[in-house]
Enzyme design. Structure first.
Site: not given
Length: 312
Positions: A22-23, A26, A28, A151, A176
């Site tokens: 996820g880089a 955001g 990441g 989360s 989620y």
């Protein structure tokens, strides 16, 4: 109100290899940039090549000497996860840091992965579970630290044991919460299993609090044509430095967990303001939902069965 600036001291990471999912945007991209700026070679597995290339360009503007490599990865496909694992194993370079950061949040309607899993559970948890398993030899060789990003939704999350895949009645937010609780339980169980088996891997978990990332924004790939009301409110609060964090501050707990010499195995890191939704990073007490070791072991067994990946 003036902006509050938080930061952490990052040790010299020259000679270290890091993998950050996820880089491409955001939280990441901030984590990847900080690691690269400290001298680490950063592998950036991305689903969208164009976004990945833009992220590399952004990081190199900040750190011209950054050692970065883009790799293809779709966490919603076990075949894609296995292909990346095979490629990195073939390179035979030990991995010293793995940050399981990528995620997808609350598609309006139930969607499935390439393998038929509910999209959030399949991507957020099973994809990272399988990736970590495929990379286990390299993580052992690097005596790695693995940081898995859960989360705040996991605080009241629960594992829907009777319907993992939400086929009977889909609730996007509950699904989620389950997926992110699973990520946290996995990270803690990995620590216990590494200690028992002598893998030499340390594993901890983090969460970003609440920040105006793209998770709740308009995202065509999850069937969301417009920004949610939630992300609009979060942006308003963040811009005024009220209650919630910023994209920059939200990445600091994971960064602290991954590289701080003081960070502990099996510990939990997050923002320190009331409610843990914003503020400076620090260690925090495990939520009750994360302290269920029996559920963590049960989830591990189920994840091995669903993915076909074992940590031998």
């Amino acid at each position: 109100m003036p902006a509050r600036q938080y930061d952490i001291t990052i040790p010299d990471l020259t000679g270290k290899r890091a993998v950050v999912t996820g880089a491409s945007d955001g939280v990441g991209i901030g984590i990847a940039a900080s690691l690269a700026g400290a001298g680490a070679e950063v592998v950036m597995p991305v689903r969208n090549q164009r976004k990945g290339e833009a992220a590399v360009a952004t990081i190199r503007k900040r750190h011209p000497e950054a050692k970065l490599s883009l790799e293809q990865l779709d966490l919603s496909s076990l075949a894609s996860v296995a292909a990346l694992g095979e490629k990195l194993i073939a390179q035979a370079a030990p991995i010293h840091l793995l940050v399981n950061n990528a995620g997808v949040m609350t598609p309006p309607d139930r969607q499935t992965t390439a393998d038929g899993f509910e999209l959030q559970f399949g991507t957020n948890h099973l994809g990272h579970f399988a990736l970590t398993g495929h990379l286990l030899p390299l993580l052992k060789a690097g005596r790695a630290r693995v940081t898995s990003q859960t989360s705040i939704a996991a605080r009241r999350g629960a594992i829907n044991w009777n319907d993992f895949q939400w086929q009977l009645a889909y609730d996007g937010m509950r699904a989620y919460g389950q997926s992110k609780l699973a990520v946290g339980l996995f990270g803690l169980e990995l620590s216990r299993r590494s200690l028992a088996a002598g893998w030499g891997i340390s594993s901890n978990i983090s969460h970003p609090g609440v920040a105006p990332t793209s998770l709740l924004a308009a995202r065509e790939e999850v069937g969301r044509a417009q920004d949610t009301t939630g992300v609009k409110v979060i942006r308003w609060l963040s811009a005024r430095h009220l209650i919630v964090g910023t994209i920059g501050s939200a990445g600091l707990p994971a960064l602290m967990a991954a590289v701080s010499p003081e960070a502990k195995d099996a510990a939990f890191y997050g923002p320190q303001w009331v409610g843990n939704v914003g503020g400076p990073p620090g260690e925090q007490k495990l939520w009750k939902s994360l302290r269920d070791n029996a559920s963590a072991a049960r989830l591990w067994a189920a994840s091995e069965e669903l993915t076909g990946v074992t940590f031998a």
